[in-house]
Design a protein around this motif. Sequence first.
Motif, PDB file in Angstrom:
ATOM      1  N   GLU B  10       0.842  -1.199   0.000  1.00 14.74           N
ATOM      2  CA  GLU B  10       0.000   0.000   0.000  1.00 14.74           C
ATOM      3  C   GLU B  10       0.874   1.244   0.000  1.00 14.74           C
ATOM      4  OE1 GLU B  10      -2.320  -0.686   3.502  1.00 14.74           O
ATOM      5  OE2 GLU B  10      -3.139  -2.552   2.688  1.00 14.74           O
ATOM      6  N   ASP B  11       0.826   1.971  -1.060  1.00 16.13           N
ATOM      7  CA  ASP B  11       1.588   3.225  -1.220  1.00 16.13           C
ATOM      8  C   ASP B  11       3.049   3.066  -0.818  1.00 16.13           C
ATOM      9  OD1 ASP B  11      -0.822   4.496  -1.919  1.00 16.13           O
ATOM     10  OD2 ASP B  11      -1.305   4.724   0.217  1.00 16.13           O
ATOM     11  N   VAL B  12       3.655   1.998  -1.286  1.00 20.00           N
ATOM     12  CA  VAL B  12       5.025   1.728  -0.869  1.00 20.00           C
ATOM     13  C   VAL B  12       6.024   2.555  -1.685  1.00 20.00           C
ATOM     14  CG1 VAL B  12       6.850  -0.012  -0.912  1.00 20.00           C
ATOM     15  CG2 VAL B  12       4.624  -0.574   0.054  1.00 20.00           C
ATOM     16  N   SER B  13       6.855   3.284  -0.978  1.00 23.81           N
ATOM     17  CA  SER B  13       7.958   3.992  -1.623  1.00 23.81           C
ATOM     18  C   SER B  13       9.259   3.541  -0.973  1.00 23.81           C
ATOM     19  CB  SER B  13       7.821   5.503  -1.446  1.00 23.81           C
ATOM     20  OG  SER B  13       6.686   5.966  -2.135  1.00 23.81           O
ATOM     21  N   THR B  20      15.228   7.535  -5.702  1.00 21.00           N
ATOM     22  CA  THR B  20      13.934   6.885  -5.486  1.00 21.00           C
ATOM     23  C   THR B  20      13.892   5.604  -6.306  1.00 21.00           C
ATOM     24  OG1 THR B  20      12.899   9.012  -5.170  1.00 21.00           O
ATOM     25  CG2 THR B  20      11.447   7.153  -5.629  1.00 21.00           C
ATOM     26  N   HIS B  23       8.123   4.246  -6.150  1.00 20.54           N
ATOM     27  CA  HIS B  23       7.321   5.386  -5.764  1.00 20.54           C
ATOM     28  C   HIS B  23       5.842   4.995  -5.751  1.00 20.54           C
ATOM     29  CE1 HIS B  23       6.192   9.523  -5.231  1.00 20.54           C
ATOM     30  NE2 HIS B  23       5.365   9.428  -6.259  1.00 20.54           N
ATOM     31  N   ASP B  24       5.253   5.100  -4.574  1.00 26.97           N
ATOM     32  CA  ASP B  24       3.809   4.869  -4.432  1.00 26.97           C
ATOM     33  C   ASP B  24       3.308   3.615  -5.128  1.00 26.97           C
ATOM     34  OD1 ASP B  24       3.047   6.762  -2.705  1.00 26.97           O
ATOM     35  OD2 ASP B  24       2.492   8.253  -4.218  1.00 26.97           O
ATOM     36  N   ASN B  26       1.309   0.311  -5.424  1.00 28.61           N
ATOM     37  CA  ASN B  26       0.176  -0.430  -4.870  1.00 28.61           C
ATOM     38  C   ASN B  26       0.012  -1.693  -5.700  1.00 28.61           C
ATOM     39  OD1 ASN B  26      -1.335   1.228  -2.726  1.00 28.61           O
ATOM     40  ND2 ASN B  26      -0.774   2.693  -4.320  1.00 28.61           N
ATOM     41  N   GLN B  60       8.282   4.509   2.875  1.00 24.85           N
ATOM     42  CA  GLN B  60       6.907   4.897   3.168  1.00 24.85           C
ATOM     43  C   GLN B  60       5.966   3.767   2.777  1.00 24.85           C
ATOM     44  OE1 GLN B  60       5.996   8.520   1.065  1.00 24.85           O
ATOM     45  NE2 GLN B  60       7.424   9.651   2.378  1.00 24.85           N
ATOM     46  N   GLY B  61       4.787   3.844   3.313  1.00 29.15           N
ATOM     47  CA  GLY B  61       3.786   2.851   2.954  1.00 29.15           C
ATOM     48  C   GLY B  61       3.963   1.576   3.747  1.00 29.15           C
ATOM     49  N   SER B 212       7.223   3.215 -10.406  1.00 28.41           N
ATOM     50  CA  SER B 212       5.913   2.842  -9.900  1.00 28.41           C
ATOM     51  C   SER B 212       5.416   1.692 -10.762  1.00 28.41           C
ATOM     52  CB  SER B 212       4.965   4.030  -9.964  1.00 28.41           C
ATOM     53  OG  SER B 212       4.958   4.538 -11.275  1.00 28.41           O
TER      54      SER B 212
END
Lengths: 282, 282
Positions: B10-13, B20, B23-24, B26, B60-61, B212
């Motif tokens: 879920e929204d994994v960064s 990066t 990025h985000d 899902n 994140q996420g 992504s």
Amino acid sequence: MFQAAFMQRALIAGVLVSILLSVLGFFVVLRRMSFIGVGIAHAAFGGVALGHLLGIPVFLSASVFSVAAGLGIGAVTRRGRIKEDTAIGIFFAAGMALGVLFLSLKPGYITDLASYLFGSILAVTPTDLWIIAAAAFLILVLLALFFKELLASSFDAELARASGIPEGFLFYLLLGLVSLGIVSAIKLVGIILVSALLVLPAATALQWSERYGRVLALSALFGLAYTVSGLAISYWIDIPSGATIVILGTAVFLLSLAISPLRRRKGNHPDRTRSAQSGTTG
Amino acid sequence: MSSKILVSLEDVSVRFQELTALHDVNIQITAGSSTALIGPNGGGKTTLLKVIAGLIKPTQGRVRYYDLKRARIGYVPQESVVDWRFPVSALDVVLMGRYPALGLIRRAGRHDREIALTMLARVGLRDVAIRPVGALSGGQKQRVAIARALVGEPKLILLDEPTSGADVEAKDRFYSLIRELKEELSLTILVASHDLVVVPSFVDDVACVAKSVHLHACPSEIWDEEHFQRLYGTQMEAIFHGKVPHRMVEPPAKAKPSRGDPARTRNTRNTRNTPKSEKGKK
């Protein structure tokens, strides 16, 4: 020659320490941590000197220093900001520097300083022997408990971690045990030579087998042989025992390297390309 | 597909310092699915697999596992960073896959050896089981890694570029084997590859990873120019043959005539007209 009590103690201590260091060395050599052993041993010098300065048991203060150095090198390296050899170089020098500083604070000359640097297996006291036995017991039991996990994480740390083996914990555990093992051997072979006893048996054993069980057994056997025969030779012709053990070990290692049955294969496996995947179907 | 979800991101960064990698993202992985992660090198495929394997913590996420223990995820890295002179046999390495299930202290027993040997036989390596793993070819090592992942009785297998460097035929055989194993052991498969030739024809879904996850669709739906350009950032020319679009790796003369469609088109525009293929089976 092994009738005198000091010779008996030397023999028992030598047997314990050589088996202990050989088994630790198995992991140290396979994980390419040999130089860490050198760093830990030298860092322990600070602890030896501190023990003398404060009048506390040297084994204790040296253990604190070497375990701190071992874990410190491990932590700094693992964070990835500093290269391992850099970390070792710094801890190595810092430990020695502290040792020199502590010694300068203590008036008078420390008589058995040389015995810590070069080892004096014949000066092993009954107390030393108990300490060595306890350390050997503790270390060997822990190694046995975690053997397969240590093996897997030494072979492939990432895969071990992926499968849930606490690879990080085992890394620090091994460093701690190596540090403790080194300290327990310092009295016998000395700070300068102790890492040889850690590295030589396993390095020699690896010339003779490609199966870990045999490598481990051979390693212990080589370590034992170096120590016992080195001790005997040094006694007969009256030369320093630590140096005799290391020179003997080096000679056997070089000989093994020259006549090893595996020498042609080592390092240059013809890595046939992946087209060798023919036969996948099954 | 209304199967159970095994893992969801879920929204994994993921960021490595300034870089990066993901990025985000899902994505949901359902039990029994087989998904190819395709995308350019450096697009984050490996990072995504490592996040799922629990080797990289998302910046994140979150990653959720549903009824899926870490030990039940079999991760097969692209290339293991290991010392191939490590004194273990292929069988030893496969047995390491059993360690997490064994728990502390217990050693691998006969039962474990049988499982390991069965799996080695399954990947066509029964004959080399006791050979040192370093003496095996690249493709064989890869299959050892797969056998190792399989003996842990995984639910989910993560394969990272399992056939890079192999020729089309070898890839074909490899993925046939993977598909067979998937059915036999009711596995869920996630395979990263920048290969657009063979992989998509062996999976149900394709997800495109370039920082992504761009889309998550049936292979036949993605083969148009726009998607290619978005994914790879360049114009691409594809040469197709067969049911599912295949980009030829070798000169046409070398290709197996039985597989090929003689009417190859050299025009990307034709991709849209490529028959939707019989991949709708799911």
